[in-house]
Write a protein that holds these residues in place. Structure first.
Motif, mmCIF file in Angstrom:
data_model
loop_
_atom_site.group_PDB
_atom_site.id
_atom_site.type_symbol
_atom_site.label_atom_id
_atom_site.label_comp_id
_atom_site.label_asym_id
_atom_site.label_seq_id
_atom_site.Cartn_x
_atom_site.Cartn_y
_atom_site.Cartn_z
ATOM 1 N N GLN A 1 2.621 9.272 -0.317
ATOM 2 C CA GLN A 1 2.093 9.856 -1.538
ATOM 3 C C GLN A 1 3.027 10.930 -2.070
ATOM 4 O O GLN A 1 3.414 11.826 -1.350
ATOM 5 C CB GLN A 1 0.716 10.467 -1.273
ATOM 6 N N ASN A 2 3.343 10.821 -3.352
ATOM 7 C CA ASN A 2 4.135 11.844 -4.013
ATOM 8 C C ASN A 2 3.178 12.901 -4.559
ATOM 9 O O ASN A 2 2.386 12.615 -5.455
ATOM 10 C CB ASN A 2 4.945 11.214 -5.150
ATOM 11 N N PRO A 3 3.236 14.140 -4.016
ATOM 12 C CA PRO A 3 2.276 15.156 -4.462
ATOM 13 C C PRO A 3 2.442 15.554 -5.919
ATOM 14 O O PRO A 3 1.559 16.189 -6.487
ATOM 15 C CB PRO A 3 2.551 16.346 -3.537
ATOM 16 N N GLU A 4 3.553 15.176 -6.546
ATOM 17 C CA GLU A 4 3.776 15.559 -7.939
ATOM 18 C C GLU A 4 2.921 14.762 -8.919
ATOM 19 O O GLU A 4 2.832 15.120 -10.086
ATOM 20 C CB GLU A 4 5.248 15.343 -8.311
ATOM 21 N N PHE A 5 2.376 13.639 -8.467
ATOM 22 C CA PHE A 5 1.586 12.833 -9.389
ATOM 23 C C PHE A 5 0.343 12.335 -8.657
ATOM 24 O O PHE A 5 0.449 11.846 -7.542
ATOM 25 C CB PHE A 5 2.414 11.654 -9.918
ATOM 26 N N PRO A 6 -0.833 12.443 -9.301
ATOM 27 C CA PRO A 6 -2.051 11.971 -8.631
ATOM 28 C C PRO A 6 -2.041 10.458 -8.468
ATOM 29 O O PRO A 6 -1.373 9.748 -9.228
ATOM 30 C CB PRO A 6 -3.161 12.400 -9.597
ATOM 31 N N THR A 7 -2.791 9.980 -7.477
ATOM 32 C CA THR A 7 -2.978 8.536 -7.348
ATOM 33 C C THR A 7 -4.078 8.154 -8.338
ATOM 34 O O THR A 7 -4.485 8.965 -9.156
ATOM 35 C CB THR A 7 -3.425 8.169 -5.925
ATOM 36 N N ARG A 8 -4.549 6.939 -8.249
ATOM 37 C CA ARG A 8 -5.710 6.557 -9.040
ATOM 38 C C ARG A 8 -6.800 6.121 -8.067
ATOM 39 O O ARG A 8 -6.568 6.042 -6.875
ATOM 40 C CB ARG A 8 -5.385 5.409 -10.004
ATOM 41 N N THR A 9 -7.984 5.833 -8.593
ATOM 42 C CA THR A 9 -9.051 5.319 -7.740
ATOM 43 C C THR A 9 -9.388 3.900 -8.148
ATOM 44 O O THR A 9 -8.908 3.417 -9.174
ATOM 45 C CB THR A 9 -10.352 6.123 -7.893
ATOM 46 N N GLU B 1 4.858 12.965 -18.198
ATOM 47 C CA GLU B 1 4.844 14.176 -17.360
ATOM 48 C C GLU B 1 6.247 14.666 -17.060
ATOM 49 O O GLU B 1 6.475 15.847 -16.877
ATOM 50 C CB GLU B 1 4.038 13.918 -16.084
ATOM 51 N N ARG C 1 -5.233 3.754 -2.396
ATOM 52 C CA ARG C 1 -4.593 4.689 -1.471
ATOM 53 C C ARG C 1 -4.037 4.046 -0.206
ATOM 54 O O ARG C 1 -2.913 4.380 0.190
ATOM 55 C CB ARG C 1 -5.546 5.830 -1.120
ATOM 56 N N CYS D 1 -8.068 11.267 -6.405
ATOM 57 C CA CYS D 1 -6.800 10.967 -7.058
ATOM 58 C C CYS D 1 -5.765 12.055 -6.777
ATOM 59 O O CYS D 1 -4.650 11.769 -6.396
ATOM 60 C CB CYS D 1 -6.988 10.864 -8.563
ATOM 61 N N ASN E 1 3.111 6.891 -7.494
ATOM 62 C CA ASN E 1 2.141 6.457 -6.492
ATOM 63 C C ASN E 1 1.471 5.129 -6.863
ATOM 64 O O ASN E 1 0.246 5.005 -6.810
ATOM 65 C CB ASN E 1 1.052 7.523 -6.287
ATOM 66 N N ARG F 1 2.130 21.947 -20.426
ATOM 67 C CA ARG F 1 2.250 21.905 -18.981
ATOM 68 C C ARG F 1 2.116 23.245 -18.297
ATOM 69 O O ARG F 1 1.717 23.341 -17.153
ATOM 70 C CB ARG F 1 3.625 21.342 -18.598
#
Lengths: 136, 254
Positions: free
Chosen positions: B177-185, B197, B171, A127, B72, A76
């Protein structure tokens, strides 16, 4: 040797060469330094993760390396010479949103400025979460 | 003049020194390089779910909310489009092969928590053509969303319905949206990752942390002193569809 209508032919050749090399002349005379991306740099740091020159040329490779390290190798933190790098007392993670954009918080006037200028369209932000201002 | 004999002696002596140097250098550099990556480590992560404790608060959805807001996960109500990492299901549907005719009263219709089982022998990873999903050394069945091409073989291979496919752009259906984890598409598969994580940052999974009655117990199955091992040795547990040979790492204490 005699060329019939010689001056007409030579004039034609000169005009032809000028026409085909026009992009070069136009480029030399105008494009240089007319529009350049205006990058807004972070104010709370003087250095990037690596040399400016390296970042300029290879940040996409660095990001790929980060991505594989985090997702596939379960590492990380940004490690240099055996220690975890920190910024403002916080450990630096290998993360687009949590690291690159923490410093380069004005994404619109940094990453996007440069990418728009160069016609690069990273799809990462489909994403990865970016600040709301950058979406407009 | 060097004769042939001396020449060979010198060359082989120099070669020997070079090789010895290379070996010592390699053995030294091997001991020096070590990654200071912190976080929780295990040999075989597993979870025990205390169904009895869960039953006492049938309206509690804290673990689901915690997981889905952290990761997310979009809220799509249409069951065809639904995305779920951890969710509730009636006992009789979740344990469809548990054909006991006379279960305790109400048990068949009580709800249990379902999530990815992080099987010891996962059928989903073998079918992935791009190695976008694989079993890690610590037992977590991980996803690499960058590699997922959306072929949905893994969805078909999973006998537990643990994998969801993004049929639509998620989305608009994420409240915050939590900026700590990406969303998906659209076009990728997703599922629970046992909060890989968060473990890497030294934290317990979001659902475990959120549970008010400590009904979710998480730990290392290969550590005899761990909490999971203790509850598993004290109480009777069942797993979903064990007859398939997938060896799920999620245990239900009944």
């Amino acid at each position: 040797m005699k060329i019939y209508d010689g001056w007409k032919i030579i004039l034609g050749i000169v005009i032809g060469i000028a026409f085909f090399t026009m992009p070069i002349w136009l480029n030399l005379s105008s494009a240089q330094s007319k529009v350049k991306p205006k990058l807004v740099y972070p104010t709370d740091a003087r250095q990037c993760i690596d040399d400016k020159d390296y970042m300029n040329h290879y940040h996409m490779d660095l990001l790929n390396y980060w991505r594989d390290s985090v997702v596939r190798l379960n590492m990380r933190y940004v490690v240099r010479n055996g220690v975890v790098l920190t910024h403002n007392g916080q450990k630096l993670e290998m993360s687009l949103t949590l690291t690159c954009l923490k410093c380069h918080s004005d994404k619109k006037n940094f990453c996007d400025q440069c990418h728009n200028y160069l016609q690069v369209k990273p799809y990462c932000w489909d994403c990865h979460v970016q600040p709301k201002e950058a979406l407009k | 003049m060097i004769d042939r004999r001396n020449f060979l002696k010198i060359v082989s002596f120099a070669g020997g020194i070079a090789l010895a140097g290379k070996w010592t250098y390699e053995s030294i550099s091997q001991t020096v390089v070590e990654h200071p990556q912190q976080g929780l480590k295990a040999h075989r992560w597993a979870m025990a779910i205390d169904v009895k404790k869960c039953e006492q608060n049938p309206n509690c959805n804290k673990c689901i909310e915690a997981c889905h807001s952290y990761h997310n996960v979009p809220k799509l109500d249409n069951p065809k489009d639904e995305i779920k990492w951890i969710w509730k299901e009636q006992f009789r549907n979740a344990f469809i092969t548990q054909e006991n005719e006379f279960l305790p009263k109400g048990m068949n219709f009580s709800t249990v928590l379902l999530l990815c089982n992080h099987c010891d022998n996962p059928p989903c990873t073998n079918v992935c053509p791009t190695q976008a999903t694989w079993k890690r050394e610590d037992g977590i069945v991980m996803m690499d969303w960058h590699r997922c091409i959306g072929c949905r073989y893994c969805v078909a291979a999973c006998p537990y319905g643990s994998r969801s496919f993004n049929w639509r752009d998620p989305r608009p259906f994420i409240k915050e949206q939590n900026p700590e984890f990406p969303t998906r598409t659209r076009g990728v598969v997703e599922k629970c990752t046992f909060c890989a994580e968060r473990l890497a940052r030294g934290m317990m999974p979001a659902c475990v942390e959120a549970c008010p009655s400590k009904a979710l117990i998480f730990g290392d199955l290969e550590d005899p002193g761990s909490e999971v091992r203790q509850v598993l040795s004290e109480r009777f547990s069942i797993r979903r569809k064990p007859e398939l040979g997938t060896s799920p790492e999620v245990f239900y204490l009944v």
